[in-house]
Design an enzyme around this catalytic site. Structure first.
Site, mmCIF file in Angstrom:
data_model
loop_
_atom_site.group_PDB
_atom_site.id
_atom_site.type_symbol
_atom_site.label_atom_id
_atom_site.label_comp_id
_atom_site.label_asym_id
_atom_site.label_seq_id
_atom_site.Cartn_x
_atom_site.Cartn_y
_atom_site.Cartn_z
ATOM 1 N N LYS A 154 45.647 56.494 69.174
ATOM 2 C CA LYS A 154 44.328 55.897 69.386
ATOM 3 C C LYS A 154 44.209 55.683 70.897
ATOM 4 O O LYS A 154 44.856 54.815 71.468
ATOM 5 C CB LYS A 154 44.188 54.576 68.642
ATOM 6 C CG LYS A 154 42.780 53.941 68.755
ATOM 7 C CD LYS A 154 42.678 53.042 69.956
ATOM 8 C CE LYS A 154 41.356 52.323 70.051
ATOM 9 N NZ LYS A 154 40.472 52.783 71.124
ATOM 10 N N HIS A 155 43.402 56.503 71.541
ATOM 11 C CA HIS A 155 43.280 56.405 72.993
ATOM 12 C C HIS A 155 42.182 55.407 73.362
ATOM 13 O O HIS A 155 41.388 54.985 72.525
ATOM 14 C CB HIS A 155 42.968 57.784 73.589
ATOM 15 C CG HIS A 155 43.677 58.037 74.880
ATOM 16 N ND1 HIS A 155 43.815 57.078 75.856
ATOM 17 C CD2 HIS A 155 44.291 59.146 75.391
ATOM 18 C CE1 HIS A 155 44.468 57.564 76.885
ATOM 19 N NE2 HIS A 155 44.778 58.823 76.631
ATOM 20 N N GLU A 228 54.050 47.698 76.348
ATOM 21 C CA GLU A 228 54.052 47.723 77.810
ATOM 22 C C GLU A 228 52.709 47.156 78.229
ATOM 23 O O GLU A 228 51.674 47.784 78.056
ATOM 24 C CB GLU A 228 54.258 49.149 78.328
ATOM 25 C CG GLU A 228 54.588 49.187 79.821
ATOM 26 C CD GLU A 228 53.359 49.303 80.702
ATOM 27 O OE1 GLU A 228 52.952 48.258 81.263
ATOM 28 O OE2 GLU A 228 52.813 50.402 80.842
ATOM 29 N N LEU A 229 52.740 45.935 78.767
ATOM 30 C CA LEU A 229 51.511 45.194 79.028
ATOM 31 C C LEU A 229 51.268 45.059 80.534
ATOM 32 O O LEU A 229 51.598 45.953 81.288
ATOM 33 C CB LEU A 229 51.586 43.844 78.323
ATOM 34 C CG LEU A 229 51.963 43.933 76.826
ATOM 35 C CD1 LEU A 229 52.085 42.555 76.202
ATOM 36 C CD2 LEU A 229 50.964 44.786 76.060
#
Length: 460
Positions: A154-155, A228-229
């Protein structure tokens, strides 16, 4: 719901796509699940051949693909081309090394014989961001497909043409149906999808809020997740650093990708002895940047990804100044069409200010002067984030000592935080957990299965 491509250089909507309906989404998940049954048994050599074809096609179509990136999120065209090269190198890296990374690991137990066998989990699902629309997908899809998993992506909603282009590359390379699938769906439907029993693991690169939502769904459904935030990387400058070279790297670290990078250098922490010199030279570099159309190869700073992002960072700067921060440079939106923000430097920042605690995702630098090395370390660690960081010094042993004290997932000495296929990438604290890239990246979504062989005489 529709998903649109908007050119951030002009804020004009270019193209609109309709979101997948429920039937199409169900078919996509079913196809991925069915494809796994055969892909997991496909020899590594055949998996590698396919992925090498994808990488080759990516390079062949670099000019066209780069233009799509620049059109949709405003990356400078030269940097968009470099992203395509990096993405292809990551895919080739896993195609070349995946079988070696996942070879049986033989153990030496007290009794009998044993080994670890690495087996794919099944369908894995990733939610990917807009800021590196090919690279982020490559570092997830590359290792997982080589490992024998099938992937659903889901881009980000602002880069639908990038998302479609990546899926087209896999189709043109001859990927079996269901191996790689692009999902044109909303974030809300993506979170709901995590509960599907056919999906065995989930990954997200993006905001804290999105990560918390996805991780909560994964936890409720007892599924592995990797996040990865955000980041608020410290760029520490010690008194023995080569200031001219360090300032050059400071500009790259802050302005790469128009400042929209999780591991961009955001907090410039400089010891008192060289603070004035650094700030003067850094300000001159920032001030001289040529701002303009990202398709123009002479442009050095383009727009932010969309109008919402530009409004947000201008508000963060304004709130910080209202709270007592000082503007050394910039601070306002540029008076031109598009999602542009002036190159900006803030000083006199204190706890409680927006720019002290929040991630600044754009061409805004926070400058701090500190009395010594220990004060630099303490300030670097005074952040809810822990993604990357860097330290600049002529004494490498000193640099390693400082790096050891910085509470982040990555620290670079004499270079801004960076990325390449053979280096692990990931953070601590509110920057997430798990690792991508290198050998560590291919081990996140595999079953590390113990197989033990016993003799009948072994004790119970």
């Amino acid at each position: 719901m529709s998903i649109s491509t908007t050119d951030p250089n002009t804020n004009i909507v270019i193209k609109t796509f309709e979101e997948m309906n429920d039937d199409a989404l169900e078919t996509a998940v079913a196809n991925a699940s069915e494809a796994f049954n055969s892909w997991r048994k496909t020899p590594f050599s055949q998996r590698a051949d396919l992925m090498h074809k994808v990488a080759s096609l990516m390079r062949d179509k670099k000019e066209m693909l780069a233009k799509i990136i620049t059109l949709e999120m405003g990356k400078l065209i030269s940097q968009a081309e470099a992203e395509i090269d990096l993405s292809a190198s990551i895919i080739d890296y896993y195609a070349d090394n995946g079988e070696k990374f996942l070879a049986d690991k033989h153990l030496d137990p007290e009794y009998g014989k044993a080994f670890i066998r690495y087996a794919p989990l099944g369908v894995v699902f990733a939610v990917e961001p807009w800021n590196f629309p090919f690279y982020q997908v490559a570092r997830f899809a590359g290792p997982n497909i080589i490992a024998g998993n099938t992937v659903l992506i889901k881009h980000a909603s602002i880069v639908p043409q990038c998302a479609i282009a990546i899926a087209d590359l896999f189709e043109e390379a001859g990927a079996p149906k269901g191996l790689y699938t692009n999902l044109l769906i909303s974030g809300k439907r993506a979170s709901a999808l995590v509960s599907d029993v056919r999906i065995k693991g989930v990954s997200l690169t993006g905001s804290e809020a999105a990560g918390a939502s996805l991780a909560a769904e994964a936890g409720r459904n007892l599924k592995k997740s990797v996040l990865e935030l955000g980041g608020n990387d410290a760029f520490i400058v010690l008194e023995d650093a080569d200031i001219d070279k360090t300032v050059d790297w400071a500009l790259v670290g802050r302005i790469n990708n128009n400042g929209q990078c999780c591991v961009a250098s955001k907090r410039f922490i400089v010891v008192e002895a060289v603070a004035d010199e650094f700030l003067k030279k850094f300000t001159q570099k920032m001030e001289s940047l040529k701002v303009g159309d990202p398709m123009d190869r002479t442009t050095e700073l383009g727009p932010l990804c969309n109008e919402e992002a530009a409004v947000l960072i201008a508000d963060q700067v304004m709130r910080s100044v209202d709270a007592g921060a000082k503007l050394v440079l910039g601070g306002s939106r540029l008076k031109r069409p598009g999602a542009f923000m002036e190159p900006t430097i803030l000083t006199d920042l204190k706890p409680g200010m927006a720019a002290y605690h929040e991630e600044l995702f754009g061409p805004v630098a926070s400058f701090y002067r500190v009395k010594d090395e220990q004060a630099a370390i303490d300030l670097a660690n005074d952040s809810p984030f822990g993604l990357g960081g860097s330290v600049f010094t002529s004494d490498i042993e000193r640099g390693k000592r400082v790096a050891d004290e910085i509470d982040t997932g990555m620290v670079f000495i004499n270079h801004p935080t960076w990325t390449q296929a053979d280096l692990p990438f990931g953070g601590t604290k509110r920057s997430g957990y798990g690792r991508e890239l290198s050998e560590l990246g291919i081990n996140e979504f595999v079953n590390k299965k113990l197989i033990r062989i016993s003799a009948l005489s072994d004790p119970f």
